[in-house]
Write a protein that holds these residues in place. Structure first.
Motif, PDB file in Angstrom:
ATOM      1  N   GLN A 132       0.828  -1.199   0.000  1.00  0.00           N
ATOM      2  CA  GLN A 132       0.000   0.000   0.000  1.00  0.00           C
ATOM      3  C   GLN A 132       0.865   1.253   0.000  1.00  0.00           C
ATOM      4  O   GLN A 132       0.583   2.215  -0.711  1.00  0.00           O
ATOM      5  CB  GLN A 132      -0.925   0.011   1.214  1.00  0.00           C
ATOM      6  CG  GLN A 132      -1.944  -1.105   1.200  1.00  0.00           C
ATOM      7  CD  GLN A 132      -2.706  -1.194   2.498  1.00  0.00           C
ATOM      8  OE1 GLN A 132      -2.400  -0.511   3.458  1.00  0.00           O
ATOM      9  NE2 GLN A 132      -3.700  -2.044   2.527  1.00  0.00           N
ATOM     10  N   THR A 133       1.905   1.293   0.785  1.00  0.00           N
ATOM     11  CA  THR A 133       2.751   2.480   0.827  1.00  0.00           C
ATOM     12  C   THR A 133       3.622   2.581  -0.411  1.00  0.00           C
ATOM     13  O   THR A 133       3.949   3.671  -0.843  1.00  0.00           O
ATOM     14  CB  THR A 133       3.635   2.484   2.093  1.00  0.00           C
ATOM     15  OG1 THR A 133       4.391   1.286   2.121  1.00  0.00           O
ATOM     16  CG2 THR A 133       2.795   2.602   3.339  1.00  0.00           C
ATOM     17  N   ARG A 134       4.018   1.440  -0.990  1.00  0.00           N
ATOM     18  CA  ARG A 134       4.832   1.493  -2.205  1.00  0.00           C
ATOM     19  C   ARG A 134       4.039   2.051  -3.368  1.00  0.00           C
ATOM     20  O   ARG A 134       4.571   2.763  -4.203  1.00  0.00           O
ATOM     21  CB  ARG A 134       5.346   0.103  -2.547  1.00  0.00           C
ATOM     22  CG  ARG A 134       6.537  -0.317  -1.739  1.00  0.00           C
ATOM     23  CD  ARG A 134       7.230  -1.486  -2.395  1.00  0.00           C
ATOM     24  NE  ARG A 134       6.335  -2.560  -2.755  1.00  0.00           N
ATOM     25  CZ  ARG A 134       6.272  -3.728  -2.154  1.00  0.00           C
ATOM     26  NH1 ARG A 134       7.039  -3.983  -1.139  1.00  0.00           N
ATOM     27  NH2 ARG A 134       5.435  -4.649  -2.553  1.00  0.00           N
ATOM     28  N   LEU A 189      13.682   7.636 -15.539  1.00  0.00           N
ATOM     29  CA  LEU A 189      12.852   7.137 -16.631  1.00  0.00           C
ATOM     30  C   LEU A 189      11.989   6.004 -16.108  1.00  0.00           C
ATOM     31  O   LEU A 189      12.455   5.155 -15.357  1.00  0.00           O
ATOM     32  CB  LEU A 189      13.763   6.637 -17.774  1.00  0.00           C
ATOM     33  CG  LEU A 189      13.108   5.910 -18.943  1.00  0.00           C
ATOM     34  CD1 LEU A 189      12.180   6.832 -19.707  1.00  0.00           C
ATOM     35  CD2 LEU A 189      14.185   5.361 -19.863  1.00  0.00           C
ATOM     36  N   THR A 190      10.722   5.992 -16.504  1.00  0.00           N
ATOM     37  CA  THR A 190       9.797   4.938 -16.095  1.00  0.00           C
ATOM     38  C   THR A 190       9.292   4.226 -17.338  1.00  0.00           C
ATOM     39  O   THR A 190       8.929   4.874 -18.324  1.00  0.00           O
ATOM     40  CB  THR A 190       8.603   5.532 -15.311  1.00  0.00           C
ATOM     41  OG1 THR A 190       9.098   6.284 -14.223  1.00  0.00           O
ATOM     42  CG2 THR A 190       7.690   4.448 -14.803  1.00  0.00           C
ATOM     43  N   VAL A 191       9.272   2.899 -17.289  1.00  0.00           N
ATOM     44  CA  VAL A 191       8.727   2.099 -18.384  1.00  0.00           C
ATOM     45  C   VAL A 191       7.485   1.415 -17.840  1.00  0.00           C
ATOM     46  O   VAL A 191       7.548   0.633 -16.903  1.00  0.00           O
ATOM     47  CB  VAL A 191       9.754   1.052 -18.876  1.00  0.00           C
ATOM     48  CG1 VAL A 191       9.192   0.283 -20.055  1.00  0.00           C
ATOM     49  CG2 VAL A 191      11.060   1.713 -19.231  1.00  0.00           C
ATOM     50  N   ALA A 199       8.031  -1.598 -15.142  1.00  0.00           N
ATOM     51  CA  ALA A 199       6.902  -2.372 -14.622  1.00  0.00           C
ATOM     52  C   ALA A 199       7.294  -3.839 -14.527  1.00  0.00           C
ATOM     53  O   ALA A 199       8.146  -4.325 -15.272  1.00  0.00           O
ATOM     54  CB  ALA A 199       5.694  -2.204 -15.529  1.00  0.00           C
ATOM     55  N   GLN A 200       6.665  -4.535 -13.619  1.00  0.00           N
ATOM     56  CA  GLN A 200       7.003  -5.935 -13.372  1.00  0.00           C
ATOM     57  C   GLN A 200       6.671  -6.820 -14.574  1.00  0.00           C
ATOM     58  O   GLN A 200       7.326  -7.825 -14.804  1.00  0.00           O
ATOM     59  CB  GLN A 200       6.247  -6.420 -12.145  1.00  0.00           C
ATOM     60  CG  GLN A 200       6.625  -7.801 -11.683  1.00  0.00           C
ATOM     61  CD  GLN A 200       5.903  -8.182 -10.407  1.00  0.00           C
ATOM     62  OE1 GLN A 200       4.937  -7.552 -10.022  1.00  0.00           O
ATOM     63  NE2 GLN A 200       6.368  -9.215  -9.750  1.00  0.00           N
ATOM     64  N   LEU A 229      15.685  -0.234 -11.390  1.00  0.00           N
ATOM     65  CA  LEU A 229      15.016  -0.272 -10.093  1.00  0.00           C
ATOM     66  C   LEU A 229      13.938  -1.337 -10.125  1.00  0.00           C
ATOM     67  O   LEU A 229      13.141  -1.410 -11.040  1.00  0.00           O
ATOM     68  CB  LEU A 229      14.408   1.087  -9.771  1.00  0.00           C
ATOM     69  CG  LEU A 229      15.362   2.274  -9.833  1.00  0.00           C
ATOM     70  CD1 LEU A 229      14.607   3.576  -9.594  1.00  0.00           C
ATOM     71  CD2 LEU A 229      16.473   2.125  -8.818  1.00  0.00           C
ATOM     72  N   THR A 230      13.921  -2.164  -9.099  1.00  0.00           N
ATOM     73  CA  THR A 230      12.935  -3.235  -9.018  1.00  0.00           C
ATOM     74  C   THR A 230      12.255  -3.202  -7.655  1.00  0.00           C
ATOM     75  O   THR A 230      12.730  -2.563  -6.731  1.00  0.00           O
ATOM     76  CB  THR A 230      13.592  -4.605  -9.199  1.00  0.00           C
ATOM     77  OG1 THR A 230      14.554  -4.795  -8.167  1.00  0.00           O
ATOM     78  CG2 THR A 230      14.266  -4.714 -10.546  1.00  0.00           C
TER      79      THR A 230
END
Length: 136
Positions: free
Chosen positions: A56-58, A67-69, A105-106, A131-132
């Protein structure tokens, strides 16, 4: 020839009886500890407090990434979707001390990441941090 079993002591008990007598207090202690933990576990009905690093906090806080994919393979910087030409011009200049941070994204495929890495390599970004998030 000597006997393998020593003769009984003055109490008249055999070796097996003496071993059983020595084990009885140990068995009692283990039983009492078992009962203590059963009772102590039932007394604590309160659920454990929620830990700070839950999903929830993440989800509420965006990742600290350059950069975000997203799951569709789209490249985003500050919420804006970019293509290959605008991506390289929008990203900060390559810096050896501060590698480029990418949050993916996962569900993204390795093929999508490989395409992105090739574009970034053309722009001079050779040091990259991916980042994971820990799995659930």
């Amino acid at each position: 020839m000597t006997d393998l079993v020593p003769p009984p002591f003055s109490s008249g008990k055999s070796l097996m009886e003496r071993v059983e007598d020595a084990l009885l207090p140990l068995i009692n202690l283990v039983f009492l500890l078992l009962m203590f933990f059963i009772v102590a576990g039932q007394l604590a009905d309160d659920p454990l407090p929620e830990l700070p690093a839950t999903t929830q906090t993440r989800e509420q806080r965006p990742p600290d990434a350059d950069l975000t994919v997203d799951a569709g393979g789209n490249w985003r910087i500050a919420g804006e979707t970019l293509d290959e030409e605008s991506l390289l011009s929008t990203l900060p200049a390559p810096n050896e001390l501060h590698p480029l941070r990418i949050a993916a994204a996962q569900t993204i495929t390795m093929a999508d990441l490989e395409t992105l890495f090739r574009v970034l390599e053309k722009g001079g970004h050779t040091d990259i941090l991916l980042l994971t998030e820990p799995g659930e």
